[in-house]
Design a protein around this motif. Structure first.
Motif, PDB file in Angstrom:
ATOM      1  N   PHE A   1      14.559 -23.281   9.665  1.00 40.00           N
ATOM      2  CA  PHE A   1      13.264 -22.639   9.920  1.00 40.00           C
ATOM      3  C   PHE A   1      12.849 -21.818   8.698  1.00 40.00           C
ATOM      4  CE2 PHE A   1      10.773 -19.031  11.637  1.00 40.00           C
ATOM      5  CZ  PHE A   1       9.856 -19.690  12.431  1.00 40.00           C
TER       6      PHE A   1
ATOM      7  N   GLN B   1      15.493 -19.356  15.286  1.00 40.93           N
ATOM      8  CA  GLN B   1      16.902 -19.163  14.934  1.00 40.93           C
ATOM      9  C   GLN B   1      17.461 -20.339  14.139  1.00 40.93           C
ATOM     10  OE1 GLN B   1      18.504 -16.261  15.889  1.00 40.93           O
ATOM     11  NE2 GLN B   1      16.446 -15.728  16.574  1.00 40.93           N
ATOM     12  N   ASP B   2      16.688 -21.409  14.017  1.00 44.91           N
ATOM     13  CA  ASP B   2      17.129 -22.617  13.316  1.00 44.91           C
ATOM     14  C   ASP B   2      17.336 -22.296  11.828  1.00 44.91           C
ATOM     15  OD1 ASP B   2      17.356 -25.136  12.182  1.00 44.91           O
ATOM     16  OD2 ASP B   2      15.270 -25.696  12.554  1.00 44.91           O
TER      17      ASP B   2
ATOM     18  N   ILE C   1       3.816 -29.015  31.259  1.00 44.73           N
ATOM     19  CA  ILE C   1       4.201 -30.250  30.555  1.00 44.73           C
ATOM     20  C   ILE C   1       5.514 -30.784  31.136  1.00 44.73           C
ATOM     21  CG2 ILE C   1       4.968 -31.195  28.339  1.00 44.73           C
ATOM     22  CD1 ILE C   1       3.047 -29.193  27.003  1.00 44.73           C
TER      23      ILE C   1
ATOM     24  N   ARG D   1       1.878 -23.288  30.220  1.00 43.49           N
ATOM     25  CA  ARG D   1       1.583 -24.588  29.591  1.00 43.49           C
ATOM     26  C   ARG D   1       2.859 -25.419  29.466  1.00 43.49           C
ATOM     27  NH1 ARG D   1       1.039 -23.597  23.552  1.00 43.49           N
ATOM     28  NH2 ARG D   1       3.258 -23.309  23.957  1.00 43.49           N
TER      29      ARG D   1
ATOM     30  N   ARG E   1       8.916 -33.920  27.473  1.00 48.04           N
ATOM     31  CA  ARG E   1       9.553 -32.798  26.804  1.00 48.04           C
ATOM     32  C   ARG E   1       8.536 -32.108  25.931  1.00 48.04           C
ATOM     33  NH1 ARG E   1      14.910 -35.138  24.108  1.00 48.04           N
ATOM     34  NH2 ARG E   1      15.118 -33.189  22.963  1.00 48.04           N
ATOM     35  N   ARG E   2       8.743 -30.845  25.726  1.00 46.05           N
ATOM     36  CA  ARG E   2       7.868 -30.094  24.841  1.00 46.05           C
ATOM     37  C   ARG E   2       8.637 -29.774  23.571  1.00 46.05           C
ATOM     38  NH1 ARG E   2       2.813 -28.136  23.325  1.00 46.05           N
ATOM     39  NH2 ARG E   2       3.081 -26.172  22.248  1.00 46.05           N
ATOM     40  N   PRO E   3       8.360 -30.485  22.466  1.00 41.60           N
ATOM     41  CA  PRO E   3       9.059 -30.147  21.228  1.00 41.60           C
ATOM     42  C   PRO E   3       8.595 -28.781  20.725  1.00 41.60           C
ATOM     43  CG  PRO E   3       7.849 -32.241  21.057  1.00 41.60           C
ATOM     44  CD  PRO E   3       7.381 -31.555  22.287  1.00 41.60           C
ATOM     45  N   GLU E   4       9.552 -27.915  20.413  1.00 39.83           N
ATOM     46  CA  GLU E   4       9.209 -26.573  19.937  1.00 39.83           C
ATOM     47  C   GLU E   4      10.076 -26.202  18.748  1.00 39.83           C
ATOM     48  OE1 GLU E   4       7.031 -24.095  21.671  1.00 39.83           O
ATOM     49  OE2 GLU E   4       7.824 -24.098  23.712  1.00 39.83           O
ATOM     50  N   PHE E   5       9.516 -25.434  17.821  1.00 34.97           N
ATOM     51  CA  PHE E   5      10.345 -24.918  16.732  1.00 34.97           C
ATOM     52  C   PHE E   5      11.189 -23.773  17.269  1.00 34.97           C
ATOM     53  CE2 PHE E   5       6.224 -22.763  16.437  1.00 34.97           C
ATOM     54  CZ  PHE E   5       6.607 -21.439  16.475  1.00 34.97           C
ATOM     55  N   ASP E   6      12.271 -23.481  16.546  1.00 33.62           N
ATOM     56  CA  ASP E   6      13.193 -22.442  16.970  1.00 33.62           C
ATOM     57  C   ASP E   6      13.392 -21.465  15.803  1.00 33.62           C
ATOM     58  OD1 ASP E   6      15.311 -20.881  17.692  1.00 33.62           O
ATOM     59  OD2 ASP E   6      16.729 -22.525  18.019  1.00 33.62           O
TER      60      ASP E   6
ATOM     61  N   ALA F   1       1.246 -19.619  27.314  1.00 34.62           N
ATOM     62  CA  ALA F   1       2.132 -20.574  26.635  1.00 34.62           C
ATOM     63  C   ALA F   1       3.301 -20.970  27.551  1.00 34.62           C
ATOM     64  CB  ALA F   1       2.645 -19.969  25.321  1.00 34.62           C
TER      65      ALA F   1
END
Lengths: 226, 220
Positions: free
Chosen positions: A143, A139-140, A125, A121, A132-137, A118
């Motif tokens: 979330f 700590q959000d 990108i 990968r 850009r690689r959109p990613e969840f967080d 990962a």
């Protein structure tokens, strides 16, 4: 297993070996090529190395991780359409990130190869595709966290990879194509559709079916362990 | 509140493989932030990637270019929010989950919404790479978007309020998928404005004259 069919330069023979072919093909293994057989214990050892890097910045453990994974990550970056110079830059970035992020590694959740895949990968990108690689967080505040574990016995990191490997070997060549080409060759479904001469919708539904079949086969393996 | 309309397995695989275009990846990452079961599926996709990386021809070993940990900074990967930011925010206080806030630069209320008429407002998100485009839509309570067809795929992820489309209600986290065979007129629920993320990989088709004339101005 369709070993003679190799229309897309896909190393079926190697994959069959790695995924556990019905007939042993010892040639490559006899030449001492590393990585043909990766067993659960090795995954556990690599997980322990990652943990050592995370907990005490263990350089010897990091060197061992590098020796094991760098040739594989490099091969992956080269397959994805990068030239050697750029692949080496991205390789460097990948292992810098492995060092920095080791403390985020959780061996109960991910096996080391999946975790490093990962990271490589994302580096690919960023640097090769320049997107850009959109990613969840996690700590959000928005979330939605995982529900509390239900006491279900999860497969250990190494066992999980073994289970996936054997589930992959049970797929048809067609189904493996649609998994291999995105993951390893970095091809989009549109590119695969052109390569295989199929409508885009067929490629997508084949990918969905292959994924579903893999999931079922994993669930069946889990049942078998109980 | 559980999600009942998920992203397809083909999208999760492509996101896991890293081959999905940036606009569609925003939608998938946002759905993942809200959907634990799909995160488990993504973990499986990444195991597939790891297995393939492990089992492929290794080729030549790189020159001993081991990064020197001494020059690798501590970094803050995965720590976009300090503990204070997390504590000060109430759970659920953000309409836009993190992957979207990264692109929008703020939450939904602070966005520079541009009206498209008929109670529909939009903000286009800037993405690189070719292919799909992503926009945030705010559909006024009880309003409908103009009837449209599709030249490609359209994915709509609901973030606030509810969206009614083809006999189905979609709520926060749900994904409404339409392809070129679909002509529809989704509507926002009556209680509040519906905010959603729409990703299309080809321009829409508007049968009515006025939306069609306005289409180039909205880039939709």
């Amino acid at each position: 297993m369709g070993k003679s069919r190799n229309v897309i330069g896909f190393p079926y023979r190697r994959l069959d070996e790695a995924f556990g072919s019905d007939a042993p093909v010892p040639a490559a293994a006899a030449q001492g090529e590393p990585g043909t057989y990766v067993r659960a214990s090795e995954a556990e050892r690599m997980a322990a190395r990652l943990q050592a890097v995370a907990e005490r910045g263990d350089r010897a453990a990091f060197t061992e991780l590098f020796r094991h994974f760098a040739p594989r990550v490099r091969a992956y970056l080269l397959r994805g359409g990068g030239d050697a110079g750029r692949a080496d830059d991205v390789l460097q970035q990948t292992f810098e990130a492995v060092w920095r992020k080791a403390k985020l590694y959780d061996r109960r959740r991910a096996n080391p190869a999946a975790w490093i895949f990962a990271i490589a990968r994302n580096a690919r990108i960023d640097s090769i595709r320049r997107e850009r690689r959109p990613e969840f967080d996690p700590q959000d505040p928005a979330f939605r966290p995982d529900p509390a574990p239900e006491g279900e016995r999860a497969l250990a990191a190494g066992q999980r990879a073994e289970a996936v490997r054997s589930a992959l070997s049970a797929l048809s060549d067609e189904q493996r194509d649609v998994l291999w080409l995105p993951f390893y060759e970095g091809e989009t479904y549109a590119q695969i559709a052109i390569r295989l001469g199929l409508p885009l919708g067929t490629v997508k539904s084949r990918a969905r079916l292959a994924f579903q079949r893999l999931r079922r086969s994993l669930a069946a393996q889990r049942e078998g362990l109980k | 509140m559980t999600i009942s309309h998920h992203v397809g397995g083909d999208l999760l695989l492509a996101y896991g493989a890293g081959t999905l275009d940036e606009a569609t990846s925003i939608l998938v990452a946002t759905h993942l932030a809200l959907c634990p079961p799909c995160r488990a599926e993504l973990a499986l996709a990444e195991v597939i990637g790891g297995v393939m990386m492990e089992s492929a021809t290794t080729g030549t070993a790189p020159a001993e270019s081991l990064p020197d940990p001494a020059i690798v900074g501590a970094g803050h990967d995965g720590e976009r929010h300090g503990p204070a930011a997390v504590l000060s925010a109430q759970p659920g206080s953000f309409v836009l989950p993190q992957p979207l806030r990264d692109y929008a630069g703020c939450d939904a209320a602070q966005l520079p919404w541009r009206t498209m008429g008929g109670g529909v407002r939009q903000v286009a998100l800037k993405t690189r790479g070719s292919g799909a485009t992503a926009r945030l839509l705010s559909i006024g309570a009880g309003k409908r978007v103009p009837e449209h067809g599709h030249r490609g795929a359209e994915l709509t992820l609901v973030l606030a309020g509810a969206l009614y489309d083809r006999d189905t209600w979609y709520r926060r986290g749900d994904v409404d998928a339409a392809d070129s065979s679909v002509v529809h007129r989704p509507a926002a629920g009556p209680e509040r404005d519906c905010i959603c993320l729409a990703v299309t990989d080809a321009p829409l088709k508007f049968p009515a004259l006025i939306p069609r004339l306005l289409q180039p101005f909205f880039g939709i």
